[in-house]
Structure formats: C-alpha cells, structure tokens
Design an enzyme around this catalytic site. Structure first.
Site, mmCIF file in Angstrom:
data_model
loop_
_atom_site.group_PDB
_atom_site.id
_atom_site.type_symbol
_atom_site.label_atom_id
_atom_site.label_comp_id
_atom_site.label_asym_id
_atom_site.label_seq_id
_atom_site.Cartn_x
_atom_site.Cartn_y
_atom_site.Cartn_z
ATOM 1 N N ARG A 2 0.803 -1.186 -0.015
ATOM 2 C CA ARG A 2 -0.088 0.197 -0.011
ATOM 3 C C ARG A 2 0.885 1.193 -0.155
ATOM 4 O O ARG A 2 0.357 2.140 0.529
ATOM 5 C CB ARG A 2 -1.000 0.034 1.100
ATOM 6 C CG ARG A 2 -2.087 -1.028 1.075
ATOM 7 C CD ARG A 2 -2.984 -0.801 2.109
ATOM 8 N NE ARG A 2 -3.843 -2.014 2.170
ATOM 9 C CZ ARG A 2 -4.375 -2.622 3.307
ATOM 10 N NH1 ARG A 2 -4.268 -1.843 4.459
ATOM 11 N NH2 ARG A 2 -5.181 -3.578 3.388
ATOM 12 N N ARG A 20 -3.639 6.272 0.701
ATOM 13 C CA ARG A 20 -4.290 7.542 1.413
ATOM 14 C C ARG A 20 -3.480 8.330 2.532
ATOM 15 O O ARG A 20 -3.608 9.447 2.810
ATOM 16 C CB ARG A 20 -5.373 7.003 2.158
ATOM 17 C CG ARG A 20 -6.490 6.623 1.247
ATOM 18 C CD ARG A 20 -7.938 6.315 1.964
ATOM 19 N NE ARG A 20 -7.447 4.949 2.778
ATOM 20 C CZ ARG A 20 -8.334 4.641 3.640
ATOM 21 N NH1 ARG A 20 -9.402 5.199 4.121
ATOM 22 N NH2 ARG A 20 -8.096 3.332 4.104
ATOM 23 N N ARG A 43 -7.472 10.695 -6.140
ATOM 24 C CA ARG A 43 -8.622 9.612 -5.884
ATOM 25 C C ARG A 43 -10.051 10.687 -5.936
ATOM 26 O O ARG A 43 -11.028 10.126 -6.274
ATOM 27 C CB ARG A 43 -8.506 9.265 -4.507
ATOM 28 C CG ARG A 43 -9.729 8.291 -3.899
ATOM 29 C CD ARG A 43 -9.935 7.194 -4.842
ATOM 30 N NE ARG A 43 -11.152 6.541 -4.290
ATOM 31 C CZ ARG A 43 -12.499 6.784 -4.686
ATOM 32 N NH1 ARG A 43 -12.534 7.487 -5.532
ATOM 33 N NH2 ARG A 43 -13.302 6.027 -4.268
ATOM 34 N N ASP A 87 -6.727 -3.623 -7.355
ATOM 35 C CA ASP A 87 -7.404 -4.307 -5.961
ATOM 36 C C ASP A 87 -7.713 -5.646 -6.025
ATOM 37 O O ASP A 87 -7.712 -6.219 -7.141
ATOM 38 C CB ASP A 87 -8.768 -3.287 -5.696
ATOM 39 C CG ASP A 87 -9.153 -3.912 -4.253
ATOM 40 O OD1 ASP A 87 -9.028 -3.219 -3.438
ATOM 41 O OD2 ASP A 87 -10.415 -4.900 -4.156
ATOM 42 N N TYR A 103 -14.626 -12.831 0.543
ATOM 43 C CA TYR A 103 -15.387 -11.794 0.200
ATOM 44 C C TYR A 103 -16.724 -12.136 -0.827
ATOM 45 O O TYR A 103 -17.864 -11.732 -0.739
ATOM 46 C CB TYR A 103 -14.641 -10.823 -0.636
ATOM 47 C CG TYR A 103 -13.528 -10.212 0.274
ATOM 48 C CD1 TYR A 103 -14.146 -8.979 1.016
ATOM 49 C CD2 TYR A 103 -12.471 -10.648 0.345
ATOM 50 C CE1 TYR A 103 -13.068 -8.437 1.845
ATOM 51 C CE2 TYR A 103 -11.307 -9.933 1.220
ATOM 52 C CZ TYR A 103 -11.899 -8.646 1.785
ATOM 53 O OH TYR A 103 -10.938 -8.013 2.530
#
Length: 342
Positions: A27, A31, A40, A77, A152
């Site tokens: 990552r 952010r 973003r 992702d 998921y």
C-alpha cells in the site's frame, strides 16, 4: 538489461543476497499521501479509479517519485476478479467492500479464461508504469489469492471470515469448485499482467489466519501451487511472491511445498522462522505497520533488528501488512533512509 540495471528485487528472488535489501511497502500508493488523495477525489467510485489506467498509473508512480523504493506495485484491488467473473462489487464509504449475489458456478466458469481480457485496464496501467519507471526499479503485479477472494464472494463483504470458514466445512465440494474457478481466473489474470510488464507477481492471501492445517493445505497451499504451475505451463517465468498472512508456523510448510520464489512474512514471524525459509527461498517483511505509524526510536531499532536477523540472506525489506492511512510521511522517510542510506 545490464547487470547494473537489473532490479535488486529480481536478484534477491533469484536467491542472491544484495549489498542491502531491496525495499518496497505494501500500500505504498495510498491515502497517507496527499497527492494520492487529490487524484482519488477525481473518480466517483473506487473500482472506476482502479480501472482508469491513466490515474492508476499516476498513483502507482507517486511514491516512486517521492521515496527511494526499489519497486513499484501496480495500483489495483484484489476484488477485481469477482467483478470480472460477473459478481457486482462496490465500496461503501466507511464500510469497505460490498459484493452482490454470488453468480452461478457455470456462468463464472465460462469467464475464467477471459479474466485477463476483462481486466485489460490493469495491463494498460502496468505498461504505462513500466515505460515511465527506471530500469533498475522493478514493477510488481498482483492478485488476491483464491481463498481470500472467495471469503468476500461468499460473505458479500468484509467480516471476521467465520461465515466463509463455516461454509468451507459445510459445503466442501461447492467451495472447492469455486476455488478452482478462482485459480483458473487468477492464472489468466496474472499471465496478462506479466505480458504487460510486471516483473514480479504477488499472491495476497490476506485471510490465511485461523485455518486448521488440513484446511490451510486445501485452501491455501494447493491453490497457490496450482496457480504457479499454471503460469509456468503458459510459459510465464515471472517470479512469484506468496503472502499467507496470519498463517503462523504453517508458513514454513507453505514455503517448503509451494513453488513460489519468495515468501512474504507478517508481523508475528520470528527471526528463526525467516532464517529457516531463507535457506531455500527469499523472504519479505515483516515490519509492523502500527510501529511505522508510531515512529520514534522503537521504529528504527526494529528496522535495525530486521536487517541484522535477515540481512545475511535473500531478504526484501517490507511491512507485515499495508501502510495505514494516518502514517506520517516522515516515518516512511526515516525507515527508507535507514535501509537505503538515501
């Protein structure tokens, strides 16, 4: 490519000890960077952002401009494969990923060989990044590993995975079929990434913790082995890093059995475990992201300890999981200066 231009990461995955470990962070595009947040904000949904090659390439390159990382990892992702297989995927602010009803196995099976084509935007991102990246810096492609992606798909979003594990016991045959569909789709997807410029491929098994040894073998070790063997059968020679996060002592078995070239270790990995794996394979990890966020003398002491305990063998310096969004940039700079001398 001359020897001087060959990325350190590739040399280490060949089993060689570098004069200093190559370093990149999971990552590392994210952010915690203001330039990432600015880009973003220009896309309405996270999936659209991932599948916009111009913007995804830009955020992949942002940390490479700011820090002396030895490798870039494509911005994407792990839940792009369910979308390619026909399952609706979206992200709710403050809640994380959400997935619609699980499509039929028959409909998904028909799409497994088209996963790379369906996600061609990721290939374009890789091509853009590779053309902009210096030859001595490696480019990493990745996919979510089948069990993690399946959790998921079964549960419809984030959870403690207990529902998926219960499903694994109660619906063994159904899950095995779903895992095989994901293995086939992942092979196609990763082969496309290698053809698009990825020099290393990584399998993120983010939810390997809590599995009994038989379940770990069935849902992690065997699918990872099948993926690497499937890539090799397609003529893809790109090295693969496997990351069975939370697997504990089963990591050593994983390293011995699976044909990956590198094993990423999480924050609980002991010095002895890493050294045992290093006898046959490269290792990566395992700085705690919370310690990176905390900073201070304890952070630098841990960096020195990791370099000391694993730096005598093939080692890639990294975190035990991804950078947290509120991590101070100065802490990242301090660690990279310690590792690289820059």
């Amino acid at each position: 490519m001359s020897t001087s231009q060959k990325p350190k990461l590739l040399s280490v995955l060949d089993g060689h000890k570098a004069e200093r470990p190559p370093v990149w962070f999971m990552r590392q595009a994210g952010r915690y960077l203001p330039e990432y947040r600015a880009v973003r904000a220009t896309e309405p949904t996270f999936i659209d952002f991932c599948l916009n090659p111009e913007k995804a390439a830009e955020v992949t390159l942002q940390p490479m401009r700011r820090f002396p990382y030895d490798a870039a990892i494509v911005f994407a992702d792990i839940l792009l494969i369910p979308q390619a297989l026909g399952q609706k995927v979206w992200f709710e602010a403050g809640e994380g990923p959400k997935l619609g009803d699980l499509p039929s196995i028959e409909s998904m099976r028909e799409l497994t060989g088209q996963a790379g084509q369906a996600l061609a935007a990721v290939g374009e991102t890789l091509s853009r990044v590779r053309s902009a990246l210096e030859p001595e810096r490696a480019l990493i492609g990745f996919a979510g590993a089948p069990w993690t992606v399946a959790t998921y798909m079964i549960e419809g979003g984030s959870s403690d995975r207990s529902g998926a594990r219960t499903f694994a016991y109660q619906n063994a045959e159904k899950l095995d079929v779903l895992i095989q569909v994901l293995v086939d789709a992942t092979i196609d997807y990763l082969a496309m990434q290698a053809a698009s410029g990825a020099q290393v491929l990584k399998l993120f098994e983010s939810w390997a913790e809590g599995l009994s040894e038989p379940l770990f073998d069935r849902l992690v070790t065997k699918p990872h082995t099948a993926i690497v063997e499937g890539l090799r059968a397609k003529g893809v020679t790109t090295p693969v890093i496997g990351f069975p996060r939370g697997a504990g002592t089963l990591v050593e078995t994983y390293a011995r059995v699976t044909p990956v070239q590198g094993v990423a270790l999480d924050t609980q990995a002991s010095a002895a475990l890493g050294q045992a794996i290093q006898k046959t394979k490269a290792i990566q990890g395992a700085l705690d992201p919370l310690l990176l966020r905390a900073g201070g003398d304890a952070l630098l002491a841990r960096v020195d300890q990791l370099l000391e305990q694993w730096g005598q063998g093939p080692y890639i310096f990294n975190l035990g999981h991804g950078i947290l969004p509120d991590t101070p940039i100065a802490h990242v700079e301090a660690v990279l200066a310690r590792v690289t001398g820059k």
